[in-house]
Motif scaffolding. Sequence first.
Motif, PDB file in Angstrom:
ATOM      1  N   LYS B  64       0.821  -1.215   0.000  1.00  0.00           N
ATOM      2  CA  LYS B  64       0.000   0.000   0.000  1.00  0.00           C
ATOM      3  C   LYS B  64       0.845   1.251   0.000  1.00  0.00           C
ATOM      4  CE  LYS B  64      -4.180  -1.889   1.819  1.00  0.00           C
ATOM      5  NZ  LYS B  64      -4.920  -2.252   3.033  1.00  0.00           N
ATOM      6  N   SER B  69      -5.164   2.838   4.597  1.00  0.00           N
ATOM      7  CA  SER B  69      -6.239   2.753   3.607  1.00  0.00           C
ATOM      8  C   SER B  69      -7.494   3.461   4.084  1.00  0.00           C
ATOM      9  CB  SER B  69      -6.536   1.296   3.280  1.00  0.00           C
ATOM     10  OG  SER B  69      -6.594   0.552   4.459  1.00  0.00           O
ATOM     11  N   GLU B 141      -9.191   6.632  -6.371  1.00  0.00           N
ATOM     12  CA  GLU B 141      -7.772   7.004  -6.344  1.00  0.00           C
ATOM     13  C   GLU B 141      -7.379   7.639  -7.662  1.00  0.00           C
ATOM     14  OE1 GLU B 141      -5.199   3.799  -5.238  1.00  0.00           O
ATOM     15  OE2 GLU B 141      -6.489   3.342  -3.518  1.00  0.00           O
ATOM     16  N   ARG B 142      -6.441   8.544  -7.589  1.00  0.00           N
ATOM     17  CA  ARG B 142      -5.904   9.153  -8.799  1.00  0.00           C
ATOM     18  C   ARG B 142      -4.592   8.470  -9.137  1.00  0.00           C
ATOM     19  NH1 ARG B 142      -7.554  14.433 -10.528  1.00  0.00           N
ATOM     20  NH2 ARG B 142      -9.795  14.221 -10.682  1.00  0.00           N
ATOM     21  N   THR B 143      -4.353   8.267 -10.404  1.00  0.00           N
ATOM     22  CA  THR B 143      -3.102   7.615 -10.787  1.00  0.00           C
ATOM     23  C   THR B 143      -2.136   8.638 -11.371  1.00  0.00           C
ATOM     24  OG1 THR B 143      -4.176   7.085 -12.845  1.00  0.00           O
ATOM     25  CG2 THR B 143      -4.017   5.320 -11.222  1.00  0.00           C
ATOM     26  N   TRP B 263      -6.570  16.331  -4.097  1.00  0.00           N
ATOM     27  CA  TRP B 263      -7.226  15.059  -3.849  1.00  0.00           C
ATOM     28  C   TRP B 263      -6.845  14.615  -2.441  1.00  0.00           C
ATOM     29  CZ3 TRP B 263     -10.529  13.881  -7.563  1.00  0.00           C
ATOM     30  CH2 TRP B 263     -11.120  12.612  -7.588  1.00  0.00           C
ATOM     31  N   PRO B 266      -3.942   9.868   1.298  1.00  0.00           N
ATOM     32  CA  PRO B 266      -3.966   8.794   2.285  1.00  0.00           C
ATOM     33  C   PRO B 266      -2.877   9.031   3.324  1.00  0.00           C
ATOM     34  CG  PRO B 266      -3.966   7.907   0.063  1.00  0.00           C
ATOM     35  CD  PRO B 266      -3.716   9.362  -0.055  1.00  0.00           C
TER      36      PRO B 266
END
Lengths: 373, 373
Positions: B64, B69, B141-143, B263, B266
């Motif tokens: 992760k 998470s 999630e953004r990549t 964004w 996490p």
Amino acid sequence: MALYEGIALIQEKQAVVLDLGTDYTKFGFTGEAAPRCIIRSEFWCPSERRYKRVHDYKTAEELYDNFVHMLHLLYFRHVLVNPKERKVVVVESLLTPTLFRETLAKVLFTHYEVSGVMWADSPRLCALILGTPEALIVSIGAREAEVTAVVHASVVLHAIQAQPLGAHAIHQELSKLLDEDNKTELKLPEQIIEDIKVKTCFVGNRERAVQWATGNPLMPAKSVQYPLSGRAAITVSGRTRELAAEPLFARDNELASLPDIILQCIIQCPIDSRRALAQNIFVTGGTATIPGLKARLAHELRYLVTQPPYCDRLSIREFRFHKSGAHDNSAAWAGGALAGAADGGARALARDVYARTARLRDWPCLLDNTRRH
Amino acid sequence: MAYLIQEDYVKYVCSCGQLKPITSLYFCRHCLKIRCGFCICHEVDSHYCANCLENMPSSEARLKKNRCSSCFDCPSCFHTLSTRAMIAQARPSAQDGASGDTKVENKQPKKTYYLSCFNCRWTSRDVGIPDQPVASGGWPERTNPFANRFNQLLDYYKAVAQLEKQEKLERERKKFAIRGKYITLTDKTGLTGAMARNIAGLPPSESGSSATLANFTPSQASAEVEELPEDFYTKEVDLKQITSLSQRLAAPARQPARGSRLWPLPKRLSVKRSQRCRACDHNLTKPEYNPGSIKFKIELLAYYHVPEVKIISFESVKPGTRSELLLKVTNPTGHEMRLRLLQPSDVPVEEEQPKSIEKSLEKSLTLEKVCNN
């Protein structure tokens, strides 16, 4: 269980990539597209009760301590792995001082006991990102702008150009212009100057720059009121916003502006690679993110090459630019992540080799760059 | 004598030669030496999230990317985000008319959740993240925009490295190929490994890598550079909509330039560290596994073993006169302890610190050699 242990023994631990910049440090794992963290190259120094920059040092011992603290911060706060028995890819400039890299090697090998270090220079790593055989890497960092030609994975060493035209030059100009705007000496801290630069500054096109220089008043961009905590807001005029990055393009008789050193680098390269280099220019580094800088650079290059002394020495009239495959500030880092992952650290300097010789290979050193007979 | 915010007056000489207050010293019970944070080996013990106090096994943490998470940080001010619940309103939408079933559902209020920062009032709705039906997890999630290109490059360079390795092996084999008196099958029939594979109907061994080598396209340079949009010179600047550098660098993979592209981040995991003596490899401290506990399983602090010295009173030193210094020495152990005050001339010459590190390096290297043999 026995099988599992065997696998653990065979498997190489994922190496880490370290790019210790003057202002910002990029750190992460090989094989990943982006660094895990980009943080300021400074750490909290409890004895002096202030943040201390890694690059502020007077003696080798002080630098050693700086490295120990900085790497501790990186390993145990950001990347969260054991440094021991893990390889490191160090992304460095070709012009890194010898003391700096030797001390870094000492800290990595003896203090953190890493199993190997791969020393990689940033221009070649940037060329890896592109994948082209020739590349002209223009890296505009915090302190210096470096122009390096990479031809078939070798650096044309005698053509390296470097000038102090980086973020610090812009900050200096910006703080001067801000004082003029507000008609007082503001004495703003570096971080605020940087924030003003990031949020408001841009590089106008060539025609506008010429008009500013001739003193023809033109329609400046909108001015901005920048709020400060505990003080009255300051004015950032349109002129300031546009002219802050102008020192990079300021020409004088020394011909040391950014477009000048790019052309000089091309001139000093072998004649058969010049055209390819001019058509594979890659502008990178954190300062290259300023809006409009790349466009202005392209315009300046196309204009300057028609002027003396370049017009009769270079017959190139076409310049092409690469869009990068990574963010500008971490392009060299990403190259390091590629290089480290591709061959599994086979090119790394192993710890036992270092323990035997206790020195690093370096290109200016005669021990390494003379041919053995 | 150690203080929280004042300077440390009484310092102890660590076995590595550094001066440290007693609060930052350890005592190795096996070497009977004082150790400090500088001359011991730090290790990552366990990963946990500092917000939800959840333990995460190190393999999962690696998977992760050292991020929790379920907890998020505010991308604007880096404060921890809270999950807010909202009862969804029964909206009179087109669906009502379409089918009668939805009416039944609408009667039961549905809870939806969004993330909100109590510090700067940023919410996940500001950037258009749809509300979630469950309280934790499931956030989109953004990549990394460059991830695809990076993976292409990685495949290419892995193939190149493999090819290099093969060629090297081939060269080695040719160099040391000894013509034995026995003719092998391949010599006699001219059957090479590749042909044998072909006959057996197996796919050629290096087809994958050669295909990647052939299909790779280097980055294409273009003559056009992204120009500044014309309205850049006339548009008002909204400082609130432009992200600061720290906001950009908090997400190194995307580095959003506009506030609308922020964004939720996490939350980064923290680690518990265990510390080990470099000389004898025994643990000096080992924390308890439970993240909520601040106790240690092993805790060899100098405070428990080394007498604590406090300065009770002192006179300023004047030339030619005696001054009084009142010290209080506390024996923390239950055993008798002998104390000797040294004259300045009796102070032994300290062992130099790098020597000891080199020694440990040599020791571990000889260990490695023994293992290899």
